[in-house]
Scaffold this motif. Sequence first.
Motif, mmCIF file in Angstrom:
data_model
loop_
_atom_site.group_PDB
_atom_site.id
_atom_site.type_symbol
_atom_site.label_atom_id
_atom_site.label_comp_id
_atom_site.label_asym_id
_atom_site.label_seq_id
_atom_site.Cartn_x
_atom_site.Cartn_y
_atom_site.Cartn_z
ATOM 1 N N ARG A 122 0.816 -1.215 0.000
ATOM 2 C CA ARG A 122 0.000 0.000 0.000
ATOM 3 C C ARG A 122 0.853 1.271 0.000
ATOM 4 N N VAL A 123 2.179 1.106 0.126
ATOM 5 C CA VAL A 123 3.075 2.249 0.288
ATOM 6 C C VAL A 123 4.103 2.270 -0.846
ATOM 7 N N GLU A 124 4.310 3.462 -1.412
ATOM 8 C CA GLU A 124 5.384 3.680 -2.381
ATOM 9 C C GLU A 124 6.448 4.545 -1.714
ATOM 10 N N VAL A 125 7.690 4.084 -1.751
ATOM 11 C CA VAL A 125 8.792 4.790 -1.086
ATOM 12 C C VAL A 125 9.777 5.301 -2.135
ATOM 13 N N ARG A 126 10.123 6.568 -2.019
ATOM 14 C CA ARG A 126 11.227 7.138 -2.792
ATOM 15 C C ARG A 126 12.256 7.690 -1.814
ATOM 16 N N GLY A 127 13.514 7.769 -2.252
ATOM 17 C CA GLY A 127 14.585 8.220 -1.379
ATOM 18 C C GLY A 127 15.437 9.299 -1.999
ATOM 19 N N ARG A 160 24.682 10.193 -0.291
ATOM 20 C CA ARG A 160 25.348 8.940 -0.662
ATOM 21 C C ARG A 160 24.511 7.775 -0.149
ATOM 22 N N GLU A 161 24.717 6.618 -0.721
ATOM 23 C CA GLU A 161 23.967 5.431 -0.327
ATOM 24 C C GLU A 161 24.840 4.581 0.601
ATOM 25 N N GLU A 162 24.439 4.498 1.855
ATOM 26 C CA GLU A 162 25.213 3.753 2.850
ATOM 27 C C GLU A 162 24.844 2.273 2.847
ATOM 28 N N TRP A 163 23.541 1.986 2.718
ATOM 29 C CA TRP A 163 23.038 0.605 2.676
ATOM 30 C C TRP A 163 22.161 0.445 1.446
ATOM 31 N N ARG A 164 22.315 -0.663 0.744
ATOM 32 C CA ARG A 164 21.449 -0.957 -0.387
ATOM 33 C C ARG A 164 20.173 -1.620 0.115
ATOM 34 N N PRO A 223 16.669 -3.492 -0.907
ATOM 35 C CA PRO A 223 16.010 -4.177 -2.033
ATOM 36 C C PRO A 223 14.757 -3.414 -2.472
ATOM 37 N N GLY A 224 14.683 -3.108 -3.731
ATOM 38 C CA GLY A 224 13.499 -2.447 -4.262
ATOM 39 C C GLY A 224 13.523 -0.932 -4.197
ATOM 40 N N LEU A 225 14.635 -0.337 -3.741
ATOM 41 C CA LEU A 225 14.688 1.123 -3.657
ATOM 42 C C LEU A 225 16.095 1.611 -3.993
ATOM 43 N N THR A 226 16.196 2.402 -5.036
ATOM 44 C CA THR A 226 17.446 3.071 -5.379
ATOM 45 C C THR A 226 17.241 4.564 -5.158
#
Length: 412
Positions: free
Chosen positions: A27-32, A36-40, A42-45
């Motif tokens: 039910r939730v869409e996440v954008r970031g 910098r990217e500290e942790w990868r 899954p499903g979110l870049t």
Amino acid sequence: MFRVLLLHKDFPGQFRPLALSLLADPRVEVRGLGQREEWRLPGLTPQLYRDMPAVAAGTHPYLLSAADHVIRGQCALRDAVGMAQQGYRPDLIIGHCGFGDTLYLKDLWPDVPLVGYFEFYYHSRGADVGFDPLFPVTLDDLARVRTLNVVNLLGLEAVDLGVCPTEWQRSLHPAAFRDRLQVMHEGIDTDLACPGPVPALALPDGTVLTQGDEVVTYVARDLEPYRGFHVFMRALPEILRRRPRARVAVAGGDGVSYGPPPAGGGSWREHLLGEVGPALDSSRVHFLGPVDHGRFLDLMRLSSVHVYLTYPFVLSWSMLEAMACGALLVASDTPPVAEVVRDGVNGLLFPFFDTGMLASRVVEALGRGAALAPLRQKAREMVRARFDARTQAVPAWRQALARFGCPAPAGI
């Protein structure tokens, strides 16, 4: 679909457990957004800030931190404007307010609720500054520290809900804003950080440690005074003299995460070895450098006694993870620690600067390991009851976010 925009300079930072929960919710869409990217995840870049300029030369020394945060806030705003031009509008914004990322998003989306994470409100007295006599404080320092709160104050004014990870950290913020600050830790994965057997651990110098050895551990991101490295090193000669079988494993880098470097140059490790080296049996002290998370957890499982110190400052995840692993903790009796550790119940405390007491507590813990086993169990039980990500922290966050329309999992 409920849209959440998540921001952190070192994405996802403290929001990792929450982000994983939100990403698992259809039910939730996440954008970031972040630097910098500290942790990868899954499903979110995350979208990373492009071409972030440096602070201009000649900036007033008091404003160096604030200028860096303003620049980061502008980068976040620029990227958010680009998202808005493509038709994106979040239903909820969640971000760390200490680095500037969230500074200007209310100007773009004034009606979108903003939940801000507030990690530390600076004080010129009564917290980290002036705590250690090693670093005398000048009036210039006091004025600079007061100015560090510019971004915190702008964030406190803008948020619809503020979050602090501990009661002590919340208490540092101005009384006028505390009503909008809720205490919610981000959570520890106690299914991962847990007791268990450890195969023989080979150290870089060829030494092999096993769970049958007498091992004292110390871990910090960097080996520096903010985390009591100088106090620990000054206690080591006495510990090793009284426990001739003990070995010491020290993990951490030679940089500086907080506070100044040694006045004479070099690292704090080099400086302290120069001070205590002649009295130290160096064949039993092993410096591992920075270690990855899996190796850290194995160290905690193997540890006979784990030593943790901190100024009155942000509480380290490493202390909670050590307790979750069932480590026998000897820790400084400073406010962030005392909120979690009860002396003789789930750990052993000592006054931060008392190297003699630190040595005695470590020697006591090594000598009474079996009798003190209940402290290990209580340490893990406390972390699971108060800080476990899956059963405590994430449900609390999801319940708080439900106030703003974010769907909550069943049962919350």
